[in-house]
Write a protein that holds these residues in place. Structure first.
Motif, mmCIF file in Angstrom:
data_model
loop_
_atom_site.group_PDB
_atom_site.id
_atom_site.type_symbol
_atom_site.label_atom_id
_atom_site.label_comp_id
_atom_site.label_asym_id
_atom_site.label_seq_id
_atom_site.Cartn_x
_atom_site.Cartn_y
_atom_site.Cartn_z
ATOM 1 N N LYS A 529 79.042 33.133 1.750
ATOM 2 C CA LYS A 529 77.858 32.417 1.292
ATOM 3 C C LYS A 529 77.856 32.387 -0.235
ATOM 4 C CE LYS A 529 74.880 33.526 5.248
ATOM 5 N NZ LYS A 529 73.585 34.135 5.674
ATOM 6 N N TRP A 530 77.700 31.200 -0.790
ATOM 7 C CA TRP A 530 77.689 31.091 -2.250
ATOM 8 C C TRP A 530 76.318 31.504 -2.764
ATOM 9 C CZ3 TRP A 530 82.123 30.693 -4.617
ATOM 10 C CH2 TRP A 530 83.208 30.097 -3.955
ATOM 11 N N LEU A 531 76.301 32.605 -3.533
ATOM 12 C CA LEU A 531 75.042 33.132 -4.067
ATOM 13 C C LEU A 531 74.889 32.863 -5.557
ATOM 14 C CD1 LEU A 531 74.739 36.563 -2.220
ATOM 15 C CD2 LEU A 531 73.945 34.300 -1.505
ATOM 16 N N VAL A 532 75.976 32.604 -6.237
ATOM 17 C CA VAL A 532 75.937 32.262 -7.660
ATOM 18 C C VAL A 532 76.803 31.035 -7.853
ATOM 19 C CG1 VAL A 532 76.516 32.993 -10.004
ATOM 20 C CG2 VAL A 532 75.624 34.670 -8.369
ATOM 21 N N ASN A 533 76.252 30.022 -8.514
ATOM 22 C CA ASN A 533 76.983 28.787 -8.719
ATOM 23 C C ASN A 533 77.056 28.437 -10.200
ATOM 24 O OD1 ASN A 533 77.567 27.731 -5.917
ATOM 25 N ND2 ASN A 533 75.342 28.019 -5.779
ATOM 26 N N LEU A 563 83.837 39.642 -1.373
ATOM 27 C CA LEU A 563 83.407 38.815 -2.488
ATOM 28 C C LEU A 563 84.524 37.866 -2.867
ATOM 29 C CD1 LEU A 563 81.994 41.619 -4.845
ATOM 30 C CD2 LEU A 563 80.774 40.422 -3.027
ATOM 31 N N LYS A 564 84.161 36.656 -3.221
ATOM 32 C CA LYS A 564 85.120 35.710 -3.767
ATOM 33 C C LYS A 564 84.584 35.234 -5.103
ATOM 34 C CE LYS A 564 87.240 32.591 -1.225
ATOM 35 N NZ LYS A 564 87.503 31.337 -0.429
ATOM 36 N N ILE A 565 85.414 35.359 -6.136
ATOM 37 C CA ILE A 565 85.048 34.895 -7.471
ATOM 38 C C ILE A 565 85.894 33.655 -7.777
ATOM 39 C CG2 ILE A 565 85.032 35.452 -9.925
ATOM 40 C CD1 ILE A 565 84.608 38.377 -9.112
#
Length: 582
Positions: A529-533, A563-565
């Motif tokens: 889930k993308w939490l920071v864009n 986590l994926k950065i």
């Protein structure tokens, strides 16, 4: 080695051993397969012990010197002849031991390719006291006996590889320790007779030894027989002298040993088989070598065609010297086509092998002198550095690259990822080094736009890991005064991390970055889930000047989290990720 990685490697080893080496005995060629005495196919997964019995300069940052005989001369220049003799005695004792072979077996290798230097077994032609006779030296035979015993105790096959022939087999001087001022193997009948006689001695000694996997007659011939300007031997159309010598050696071996595989290599570093066929023995294996090209079936199709046309087993007899991505792709390619492999080398100074030799203190001073860029060190200082090198070559002092081993075995079989190490997120501030992203394939544990080197492919100029430190994945890692970081980050590249949060809840997460000229941007995904864009990262004016950008209210569940950065806009260095429980 962390426990989760060790468990996986043990599982892989169990599968390899039960599937591919059960039912021991002599290996033999059965149509297109290498089989054991029960007729079961054996897929050889080998490690070549390069740099031990034959030093190649590049393995020790000595590419400018190159050949072993010149390395020896350079050492004698700084410490004298007596200490040089002592150095080489200790080198042979320390570089590879039973502990190395035990480790390789535990990691998943089922065979060893042992590169032999002829001068450990016999005198050079010009030093023979009686012309035409052969003087035999016990040193080489004793070393080979020891390696055989270590392999036998691990139920591994030992393949004897004549890496340095009398006179040298090609224009690449380093791989055979060739002195270009003396007649080569191809220019001297005495050299050819010495090679034939040496193989006769080896075959007689090991004729009844089932853990000898085979005899690799001549490593990587590279010679223009018809055209002397064809330095690599890739354009040769007939290869008459090579075929004749392969036949002569085979006949000599068969006079005393009818049981063992004989491995042949073509010209052009093992790949040019023009004129080598038809076959002359029913227990041969065709070997080819593969470096720096794309891992497409088309690039091995020629050897698959040979296998079909001549009903002969094919083996990738040497490969390596690339990134983990390339390793996984290459091994997957050949195994999917029923071909075993041998990697090169087991250890050197560098990250793209299972074992890395650390650089001794004062080594740069020696290198600078040998390059003509610095003053000659005094004998005591040079000897201290060389003694430290003798200690660092021991396996217990090597850096073990778990990422390389994971790429060569587990990643070939599965797409899953593993934590590089355990990252426990607890109370207070927890720092996760950016370089400790997960173990796994390109596109699974990370994505890097330049993940391998294709240096033998025309007009392709990729590099893989530009930093050449810490890990061998395609991700660019750099070590500098500010520590280690991921650098040369491009738009669209990403890294995955597996963490363990002790307590569920909201966290502040900080990204420690540096950017010289332009602001970068990243996005953060937590459990898909993308939490920071598109978080903007500041310009710091210097790649060593780091600052931390924080985001709040990031909810992490208890237990395992991925986590994926993602670098939406690259151009920044990433050093670490910080976690603080709110």
């Amino acid at each position: 080695m962390d426990n989760c990685f060790h468990r996986v490697i043990c599982i892989v080893v169990f599968v390899i051993v039960t599937v591919h080496t059960s039912g021991q005995g002599f290996l033999k060629a059965n149509r297109k397969n290498i089989v054991n005495e029960k007729g079961q196919p054996v897929l050889l997964r080998s490690m070549g012990l390069g740099g031990w019995l034959l030093q190649e300069g590049y393995m020790f940052h000595l590419g400018n010197i190159g050949t072993q005989y010149r390395i020896r001369e350079s050492i004698a220049d700084v410490v004298g002849e007596e200490r040089t003799k002592q150095f080489y005695e200790m080198w042979l004792t320390n570089h590879t031991t039973k502990a190395d072979i035990d480790s390789l077996a535990a990691w998943g290798f089922n065979s060893i390719r042992l590169p032999l230097h002829y001068n450990l077994f016999t005198l050079p032609v010009e030093k023979e006291p009686v012309t035409g006779q052969q003087t035999w030296l016990e040193k080489g035979f004793a070393i080979t006996d020891s390696v055989l015993n270590w392999c036998r105790s691990n139920e591994m096959y030992l393949i004897l590889d004549m890496h340095a022939t009398p006179g040298g087999q090609g224009n690449d001087l380093n791989i055979s320790d060739r002195d270009a001022g003396k007649p080569s193997l191809w220019e001297s009948e005495a050299n050819r007779q010495k090679l034939i006689a040496l193989w006769a001695q080896l075959a007689k000694r090991y004729a009844n030894e089932p853990w000898i996997g085979g005899y690799d007659i001549i490593n990587e011939p590279n010679w223009g027989f018809e055209d002397s300007t064809d330095k690599r031997g890739t354009k040769e159309k007939k290869n008459v002298p090579l075929r004749q010598l392969l036949v002569d050696v085979t006949n000599t071996i068969r006079a005393v040993d009818t049981k063992h595989l004989i491995i042949i290599e073509g010209n052009g570093f093992g790949n040019n088989y023009n004129g080598i066929f038809p076959l002359w023995d029913n227990n041969l294996v065709l070997s080819f070598h593969k470096y720096g090209n794309f891992n497409y079936k088309a690039n091995i199709q020629n050897f698959l065609n040979f296998r079909d046309a001549y009903n002969i087993p094919v083996w990738l007899g040497e490969s390596g010297e690339n990134s983990n991505t390339w390793f996984t792709e290459c091994i997957s390619l050949v195994e999917e086509n029923g071909i075993g492999w041998a990697w090169w080398p087991g250890k050197k100074m560098g990250i793209n092998n299972p074992m890395e030799i650390k650089v001794p203190e004062g080594y740069d001073q020696l290198l600078n002198y040998w390059k003509g860029k610095g003053a000659k060190p005094d004998s005591a200082t040079a000897w201290k550095t060389l003694q430290q090198l003798l200690s660092y070559v021991k396996v217990q002092n090597n850096i073990i690259h778990r990422d390389v081993l994971d790429a060569m075995f587990r990643q070939v079989q599965v797409n899953t990822t593993l934590p590089f190490t355990k990252h426990i997120i607890g109370k207070g501030t927890t720092l996760l080094p950016a370089v400790e992203f997960d173990l796994g394939k390109q596109g699974r544990a990370y994505y890097d736009k330049d993940s391998a080197s294709y240096h033998f492919t025309p007009n392709v100029h990729t590099q893989g890991n530009r930093g050449y430190t810490f890990r061998n994945d395609g991700v660019d890692i750099q070590r500098n005064d500010a520590g280690m970081c991921v650098f040369s980050i491009e738009d669209g590249e990403w890294l995955q991390y597996t963490i363990q949060a002790k307590v569920a809840g909201k966290y502040q997460i900080g990204f420690k970055t540096a950017a010289e000229n332009e602001a970068g941007e990243l996005s953060l995904q937590v459990n898909e889930k993308w939490l920071v864009n598109n978080l903007t990262l500041p310009v710091t004016g210097n790649r060593l000047n780091y600052t931390t950008t924080w985001v709040k209210n990031i909810v992490l569940p208890a237990g395992e989290t991925r986590l994926k950065i993602l670098a939406c806009k690259g151009g920044f260095n990433l050093q670490s990720i910080a976690f603080v429980k709110e």
